[in-house]
Design an enzyme around this catalytic site. Structure first.
Site, short mmCIF file in Angstrom:
data_model
loop_
_atom_site.label_atom_id
_atom_site.label_comp_id
_atom_site.label_asym_id
_atom_site.label_seq_id
_atom_site.Cartn_x
_atom_site.Cartn_y
_atom_site.Cartn_z
N ASP A 12 56.56 -2.10 -15.45
CA ASP A 12 55.97 -1.54 -16.67
C ASP A 12 54.68 -2.27 -16.96
O ASP A 12 54.46 -3.38 -16.47
CB ASP A 12 56.94 -1.69 -17.85
CG ASP A 12 56.36 -1.11 -19.15
OD1 ASP A 12 55.74 -0.03 -19.09
OD2 ASP A 12 56.50 -1.75 -20.20
N SER A 13 53.82 -1.67 -17.79
CA SER A 13 52.58 -2.33 -18.17
C SER A 13 52.85 -3.55 -19.05
O SER A 13 52.03 -4.45 -19.14
CB SER A 13 51.68 -1.36 -18.92
OG SER A 13 52.35 -0.86 -20.04
N CYS A 75 57.33 3.03 -16.85
CA CYS A 75 56.16 3.12 -17.73
C CYS A 75 55.63 4.54 -17.61
O CYS A 75 55.26 4.99 -16.52
CB CYS A 75 55.10 2.12 -17.26
SG CYS A 75 53.49 2.31 -18.05
N GLU A 154 54.81 -3.85 -31.00
CA GLU A 154 54.61 -5.21 -30.47
C GLU A 154 54.48 -6.23 -31.61
O GLU A 154 54.75 -7.40 -31.43
CB GLU A 154 53.40 -5.26 -29.53
CG GLU A 154 53.53 -4.31 -28.35
CD GLU A 154 53.46 -4.98 -26.98
OE1 GLU A 154 52.79 -6.00 -26.85
OE2 GLU A 154 54.09 -4.46 -26.05
N CYS A 186 57.33 7.25 -24.01
CA CYS A 186 56.81 5.88 -23.92
C CYS A 186 58.00 4.97 -24.15
O CYS A 186 58.77 5.18 -25.09
CB CYS A 186 55.74 5.65 -25.00
SG CYS A 186 55.23 3.91 -25.11
N HIS A 188 58.31 2.14 -25.32
CA HIS A 188 58.35 1.39 -26.58
C HIS A 188 59.02 2.19 -27.70
O HIS A 188 59.60 1.61 -28.62
CB HIS A 188 56.93 1.06 -27.06
CG HIS A 188 56.32 -0.15 -26.44
ND1 HIS A 188 55.89 -0.17 -25.14
CD2 HIS A 188 56.03 -1.37 -26.94
CE1 HIS A 188 55.37 -1.35 -24.87
NE2 HIS A 188 55.44 -2.10 -25.95
#
Lengths: 270, 270
Positions: A12-13, A75, A154, A186, A188
């Protein structure tokens, strides 16, 4: 080393792919897993396709040196731009978050109206829209780029009023569209699922691809006789920037503490 | 080419440094300017010092090939981690946003209580705190990391209620601290100056370093007899990722339209 003992690689990034790793570890609790987060270059979501393909190939090269038996592209942004390239160039099987999530989404598109929520780069790639229309040209797709969700998550503002306002800002126009289901495209986004649900309306079914990815991985390993069973797993975490910062936020994504994080240098991998 | 015709180089991790370029172009309207935004790796604010020094040196090397006569580090994060290295290694004079802003800040610290608002990396470097205390150990410094300001500004939510809520989230604790002045230690922040003012309180003087940087540049060029006068300037813009995306947002930062943006490849510069 026996083929089944080789690890599964996840890329993942940043930290988001851990929501996928969590599902894989739940369904396949004996597998050795190695995770790579390209935290030095996160977020991918605002970068060009060319840059993303370059970074993804560097990450893949790093994981191949770890002798992975299968690669999971955890990702959506990387997957949107690189899956075809990887499936062509990569010597081990590749599973991406894109197709797994879409199959579940299409299953729920009863009124044939679905939304895709993702980063600007994922949405801009047009890949989701293309695959859905190849599958069923009658389905109407509403793609929405939500660039602030990743930075808000984040910052761990999972239930902050500002996060709700931003979700309303991105999603209020969807409320009149009678959407059946929306894909959280996504890794996240599952962390602010309740806020997204409130903004998009209570009737919309939200789809997370992680469980489908884990299922697909299980299927693949069973068919190729490389399932690891009745053994303790070994989990390994790599990042390209500060390991401590990753370690601290990782538990929100992975569901339990991540004890040791290593540094990976990707520059010049090809 | 005559020494005065050589361009001034400006470097930032992204688009924010254009607020500095705008001040330089205002005060020095005849100077040739070349701007480089490392948009492929923005934001620097959440990266490690080591990564930032590497990227900054690559950018400097690129600008030196453009034959600049002076380098302005128009990025607080890059400046916090790299200014000493650059002043040592760079063959042309280097002016950074850090010291210029601090001198103005200290001038306004009557009650000897100041705040520094910046990215996590700028604040974490501790450089501002160190320089202020070298100057006057009596000054009490309140450093505040505001990681969401840059993404909110890049989304152009300059006066959105969510931006106000996030500003309150970061700054409400400062309101009881009787601050005299606060330094906007990030080149993006001037774009949400009214929101920051409201969150921090109306009596706090907000300092933007851009004007001081332009003044220092004028002084330096005058003293070294390399001021360019009575000629049309040539402005050149480079970025490391999508030029069109940069072009579209640039006018908010630069104050007028940016017509042509070129792509720079920094990888492997050293």
């Amino acid at each position: 080393m026996k083929p089944e003992d080789l690890p599964i690689g996840l890329f993942d990034s940043g930290v988001g792919g851990l929501t996928v790793m969590r599902e894989v570890a739940r369904l396949l609790p004996n597998e050795n897993l190695v995770y790579l987060g390209d935290t030095a270059r996160v977020p991918y979501g605002t970068r060009s396709g060319e840059a993303i393909r370059k970074y993804t190939w560097e990450a893949t090269t790093f994981l191949l040196k770890e002798q992975i038996k299968l690669l999971i592209v955890a990702c959506h942004t990387a997957c949107s731009h690189s899956l075809e390239m990887l499936q062509e160039k990569c010597p081990v099987p590749v599973i991406g978050v894109v197709r797994s999530g879409l199959e579940t989404l299409i299953l729920h598109a009863r009124g044939r109206r679905v939304a895709i929520l993702g980063t600007p780069s994922t949405i801009g790639s047009g890949l989701y829209q293309k695959i859905i229309h190849q599958h069923d040209p009658q389905i109407q797709v509403f793609p929405v780029a939500c660039p602030l969700f990743v930075p808000l998550i984040e910052e761990r503002l999972f239930d902050h009023p500002a996060t709700q306002l931003i979700a309303d800002h991105y999603l209020h126009a969807l409320r009149d569209q009678h959407i059946d289901a929306a894909l959280l495209a996504c890794t996240h986004y599952p962390l602010i699922r309740p806020i997204i649900q409130q903004a998009i309306g209570p009737k919309v079914i939200l789809i997370e691809p992680a469980a489908a990815v884990a299922q697909e991985t299980l299927q693949h390993l069973s068919l190729s006789n490389t399932l690891r069973q009745n053994k303790q797993p070994h989990l390994r975490f790599y990042v390209t920037d500060d390991p401590e910062k990753f370690r601290l936020i990782a538990r929100h994504f992975f569901g339990s503490e991540v004890k040791k994080v290593h540094t990976a240098n990707l520059f010049g991998e090809d």
